[in-house]
Design an enzyme around this catalytic site. Structure first.
Site, mmCIF file in Angstrom:
data_model
loop_
_atom_site.group_PDB
_atom_site.id
_atom_site.type_symbol
_atom_site.label_atom_id
_atom_site.label_comp_id
_atom_site.label_asym_id
_atom_site.label_seq_id
_atom_site.Cartn_x
_atom_site.Cartn_y
_atom_site.Cartn_z
ATOM 1 C CG ASP A 179 -1.874 1.149 1.293
ATOM 2 O OD1 ASP A 179 -1.592 2.188 0.668
ATOM 3 O OD2 ASP A 179 -2.905 1.032 1.987
ATOM 4 C CE LYS A 204 -7.056 8.719 2.208
ATOM 5 N NZ LYS A 204 -6.637 7.436 2.716
HETATM 6 C C1 PLP Z 1 -7.255 6.154 2.961
HETATM 7 C C2 PLP Z 1 -6.423 4.933 2.909
HETATM 8 C C3 PLP Z 1 -6.917 3.720 2.434
HETATM 9 C C4 PLP Z 1 -8.366 3.523 2.014
HETATM 10 O O1 PLP Z 1 -8.691 4.254 0.876
HETATM 11 P P1 PLP Z 1 -10.146 4.866 0.595
HETATM 12 O O2 PLP Z 1 -9.936 5.637 -0.673
HETATM 13 O O3 PLP Z 1 -10.526 5.717 1.766
HETATM 14 O O4 PLP Z 1 -11.068 3.706 0.437
HETATM 15 C C5 PLP Z 1 -6.062 2.625 2.381
HETATM 16 N N1 PLP Z 1 -4.788 2.720 2.800
HETATM 17 C C6 PLP Z 1 -4.280 3.867 3.287
HETATM 18 C C7 PLP Z 1 -2.865 3.902 3.756
HETATM 19 C C8 PLP Z 1 -5.074 5.010 3.360
HETATM 20 O O5 PLP Z 1 -4.564 6.135 3.866
#
Ligand code: PLP
Length: 384
Positions: A179, A204
């Site tokens: 991730d 993000k």
């Molecule tokens: C926000 C986030 C997610 C989930 O993503 P969404 O777009 O809110 O579904 C997954 N991993 C990390 C590290 C995040 O900051």
């Protein structure tokens, strides 16, 4: 651009990959193809390969090509949210009875998806502190299909060694999934370090303007890319054309935004370290940070996320969150505007009492790209 195109620089790819001027009109910006279906020239005669927008839509295809290019992969897939991407990935590569290794401090939504949704479907999981490679090796089972990595982590900015985890994954015939939301592909390239799949919440840094929710998967393996694309279409958690366009637009400026996020964060870290009301500062750029050497090896710079604890306990932490005027009190991260939050009562409230619990005197900053002097002045008045 074709396979014969020499490897272009990151910002060039971000601006051009998948984004040739529109062949019909010459439009420089990829159009928002707000359509669900496409005229066929005779039964089965598709123009440009598009037949129905769940399967493919030109605006989304442009985004997917850009995502693949900037992550150094061969296939990018866009989703309606980061969690939709994660759900699709895990159901594509795991079967009921399989096992995944999760970071001990996984993003809360990832943990919830596995522990409360996919566990009901038969997925087994073990949370492990990923900085401890022996613990990761010990957690591998015969049915382990995925090692799930986040680095840096939320909100304590822990660092995991992607190349070392990739080796463990290969030895165990398990996929390494990274991730890459907190670092962004500008700062960290997991596929080049051996990861099989990169996951993003494009909500993000990739979107970057706090105006869209989206997700992505990128892989460097053609066959796995086809398998994931089959599941994207079969499960249907795709983003619409306008959301795809917003993320694509955000990606064009990712490099310059990240440079400023990182520069501002470094100035803020230096200020916090010197401040008498601040106790500990968490930032992978600090030489005393336990993951600093690994971060310096695998990241271009140390990112825009900063956490710190306050002297005076949770009351002092809550006071800072309430007294800031330029920092906006809110969840999420990675936008141009600076955000502040109290993880124990906000993003991490649901993990209170669990191993994922965070200190209640912790404050998390998503440092934006405003003038840093203004951000410093705001923190100074709030901490005074
Ligand atoms: C926000 C986030 C997610 C989930 O993503 P969404 O777009 O809110 O579904 C997954 N991993 C990390 C590290 C995040 O900051």
């Amino acid at each position: 651009m074709t396979d014969a195109t020499p490897r272009l620089g990151f910002d060039t790819l971000a601006i051009h990959a998948g984004q040739e001027p529109d062949p019909l009109t010459g439009a420089v910006a990829v159009p928002i193809y707000q359509t669900s279906t496409y005229k066929q020239d005779g039964v089965g005669g598709l123009r440009g390969g598009f037949e129905y927008s769940r399967s493919a839509n030109p605006t989304r295809t442009a985004l997917e090509q850009a995502l693949a290019a900037i992550e150094g992969g061969v296939r990018g897939l866009a989703f309606a949210s980061g969690l939709a991407a994660e759900d699709t990935l895990l159901r594509a590569v795991c079967r009921p009875g399989d096992h995944v290794i999760l970071p001990g401090d996984a993003y809360g939504g990832t943990y919830r998806l596995v522990a409360r949704v996919l566990a009901n479907w038969g997925l087994e999981y073990t949370p492990v502190p990923l900085a401890d490679l022996d613990a990761v090796r010990a957690a591998v089972r015969h049915n382990t299909k995925v090692i799930w990595c986040e680095t840096p982590t939320n909100p304590l900015l822990g660092i995991a060694d992607i190349a070392a985890l990739a080796q463990i994954g290969r030895a165990a015939s398990a996929l390494l999934v990274v991730d890459n939301t907190f670092a962004s592909p500008y700062l960290q390239q997991p596929i080049a370090l051996g990861a099989d799949v990169v996951v993003h919440s494009t909500t993000k840094y990739l979107g970057g303007h706090s105006d869209v929710v989206g997700g992505a998967l990128v892989t460097g393996d053609v066959g796995l890319g086809q398998e994931l694309a089959f599941h994207q279409n079969a499960m249907g958690a795709v983003p619409g054309p306008f959301d795809s366009w917003l993320v694509l637009r955000g990606i064009k400026t990712l490099g310059v935004r990240m440079d400023r996020h990182c520069a501002n964060a470094e100035r803020i870290v230096a200020f916090l370290l010197d401040h008498p009301a601040v106790d500990r500062v968490f930032y992978p750029g600090l030489p005393e940070h336990p993951g600093h050497d690994i971060a310096a090896r695998q990241m271009r710079a140390f990112g825009g996320m900063v956490s710190f604890t306050t002297r005076g306990g949770s009351e002092a932490a809550l006071k800072v969150c309430e007294l800031v005027q330029l920092f906006t009190l809110g969840e999420s991260l990675g936008g141009v505007e600076s955000l502040i939050e109290h993880p124990a009562r906000m993003t991490h409230a649901s993990v209170a009492g669990s191993p994922l619990e965070v200190p209640d005197d912790l404050v998390r900053l998503s440092v934006g790209i405003e003038n840093v002097e203004d951000l410093l002045a705001d923190l100074a008045q709030a901490l005074a």
